[in-house]
Structure formats: structure tokens, C-alpha cells
Design an enzyme around this catalytic site. Sequence first.
Site, mmCIF file in Angstrom:
data_model
loop_
_atom_site.group_PDB
_atom_site.id
_atom_site.type_symbol
_atom_site.label_atom_id
_atom_site.label_comp_id
_atom_site.label_asym_id
_atom_site.label_seq_id
_atom_site.Cartn_x
_atom_site.Cartn_y
_atom_site.Cartn_z
ATOM 1 N N ASN A 183 -24.856 -98.887 4.742
ATOM 2 C CA ASN A 183 -25.342 -97.810 4.632
ATOM 3 C C ASN A 183 -26.412 -96.441 4.501
ATOM 4 O O ASN A 183 -26.938 -96.937 4.039
ATOM 5 C CB ASN A 183 -24.279 -97.375 2.841
ATOM 6 C CG ASN A 183 -24.406 -95.731 1.946
ATOM 7 O OD1 ASN A 183 -25.026 -95.209 2.497
ATOM 8 N ND2 ASN A 183 -24.239 -95.731 0.958
ATOM 9 N N GLU A 238 -24.464 -92.818 -5.252
ATOM 10 C CA GLU A 238 -24.912 -91.248 -5.782
ATOM 11 C C GLU A 238 -23.892 -90.082 -5.273
ATOM 12 O O GLU A 238 -24.657 -88.793 -5.453
ATOM 13 C CB GLU A 238 -25.817 -91.349 -4.804
ATOM 14 C CG GLU A 238 -27.291 -92.656 -5.076
ATOM 15 C CD GLU A 238 -27.222 -93.596 -3.981
ATOM 16 O OE1 GLU A 238 -27.198 -92.727 -2.559
ATOM 17 O OE2 GLU A 238 -27.744 -94.251 -3.983
ATOM 18 N N GLY A 290 -31.145 -99.646 -4.206
ATOM 19 C CA GLY A 290 -32.740 -99.299 -3.870
ATOM 20 C C GLY A 290 -34.118 -99.695 -4.746
ATOM 21 O O GLY A 290 -35.200 -99.048 -5.082
HETATM 22 P P1 13P Z 1 -29.940 -100.637 -1.033
HETATM 23 O O1 13P Z 1 -30.033 -101.645 0.180
HETATM 24 O O2 13P Z 1 -31.026 -99.717 -0.350
HETATM 25 O O3 13P Z 1 -30.463 -101.218 -3.030
HETATM 26 O O4 13P Z 1 -29.095 -99.547 -1.387
HETATM 27 C C1 13P Z 1 -27.658 -99.751 -1.947
HETATM 28 C C2 13P Z 1 -26.860 -99.392 -1.432
HETATM 29 O O5 13P Z 1 -25.946 -98.212 -2.246
HETATM 30 C C3 13P Z 1 -25.544 -98.557 -0.636
HETATM 31 O O6 13P Z 1 -24.594 -98.401 -1.112
#
Ligand code: 13P
Length: 248
Positions: free
Chosen positions: A9, A98, A171
Site C-alpha cells: 500500500n 486512514e 507506521g
Molecule cells: P506500515 O507498514 O507503514 O506500518 O503501514 C501499514 C499499512 O497501513 C498498510 O496498509
Amino acid sequence: MPRQLIAGNWKMNGLTVPGARLAGAIREAVAAAPPPCDLLICPPFTLVGTLAHVMLGSGVAVGAQDCHAKPAGAHTGDVSAPMLKDAGATAVILGHSERRTEPGEREAAVRATAGAGRAAGLGRIVWVGETLAEREAGRQEAVVAAQLAGSVPEGFPGSGVVAYEPVWAIGTGRTPTEADIAAMHAMIRRVLGERFGATGGRVPILYGGSVKPSNAETILALPEVGGALVGGASLVAEDFLAIAAAAA
Ligand code: 13P
């Protein structure tokens, strides 16, 4: 056992030249050493057509990160599932945290977009996950079960995928314990089985949230983990490919 799915993603990252370069690097590496899993890359809308072209014939699928519930009409700024299909996408992520926190999508809206994706012939990756406050209150299973009931539409098994991503792991570099991931995936499997019967038992359940080369092998070996939804690490070809190589 179906092959695991490793989905990248890209979120709101990627301009044409570096995006095509990243996709090209993945394409070349996959041609040289095919990974033991299915690969999907979900760039921003603006790059879906470009990357679909780059990945043509590579075996790497291209998807999007959202779609509107309607196929066409007066919805300024939105993109429909048939448009994504037309641009070369084969799948779409729906109801990511998000999108639930920023534009404020609710369960019914996510469910409607998942229905639209199905009508257009796209695979749907429906997001579920709890916040830190919900986990600390011991409510994580109730929260995720309610999200599944609200946002997964009828007719989901076949080309529907669930992605479990604890919001607090996205994240942040933090991940749940192996036992916590296994417990949540077992709960999701049980809920899908109760609702859809045998076909619910075959819906892939991805884990997401700070998946990286150093933890991928452990996470991907856990029971009921059908792959990974990768954010930050999907923007680095080497890291994304190392995660793919770790697929069980
Ligand atoms: P990260 O791998 O950056 O933690 O993000 C995960 C995510 O939201 C993928 O959809």
C-alpha cells in the site's frame, strides 16, 4: 493452501518517474527470482494506469486504495470501481484506517464500496483493526468483530480478502505479539466461518502494521496469516521483495 498474498500500500506516495522506477525494479527482480507468493501493488490513483502498464505480463497485480460506491455520476473528486478496472487494477483496498479517520468513512460506506468493487470484478481487501485505547480496554476482538459485521458485504468469499492492521502498529515500528496476532486471526476466521460457512474458511486474512524484512518470516508463519499488507516497506524494492521472499 492458496499462496500467500503480499500487498504493498503506497498510500499517498509516488510520482510518475520514481513510481515507475520502483515498479520496474520489482518487475525485474520477480522475473529473475519468482517469489513464493502472489504480489499486489496499490499505488495512488494517478499511477494505477502507469503501473498496470509497467507490470503487464509480470504476474504482479496492481490495485487501488479506495473507490466510490457508485459506478459513475456527479461525485466530484471520486473514482469508481469500473474506472479502476478500466485503468488496469484488479483489486482495491477498502476502509483503511486512514480513510476511516481522515474522510470519516463508516462501516456502511465501506460495505457499499466493497459491493461496488465486486460488481466491477475487482478483488476487495477490507481493512479492520483496533486503536490502542480499544486494545488497552480489552475490546479489540469486539471492535474487529463489529467492523467485520458492518463492512464485509454478502458474497465476499471468492475474491474478498480481510486485512487486520492494529491502528497503533501502522507506521510506528510496533507490532503485536505473535500470540496476539494469532488470536485475532483465529477470531476473524471464526467470524467468517460462522457467517459464510466453508467459503468463509478460505478468505485470506492478511496482517498489516509495521511489517518489515526482519519480522516478516515470523509473522507470515503464524496460523491463519494469509499474507501481509505492507505500507512503508513497500516503497523500498529490496524490502518489499525480502518480505515476499519470506512468504510461507
Ligand atoms: P506500515 O507498514 O507503514 O506500518 O503501514 C501499514 C499499512 O497501513 C498498510 O496498509
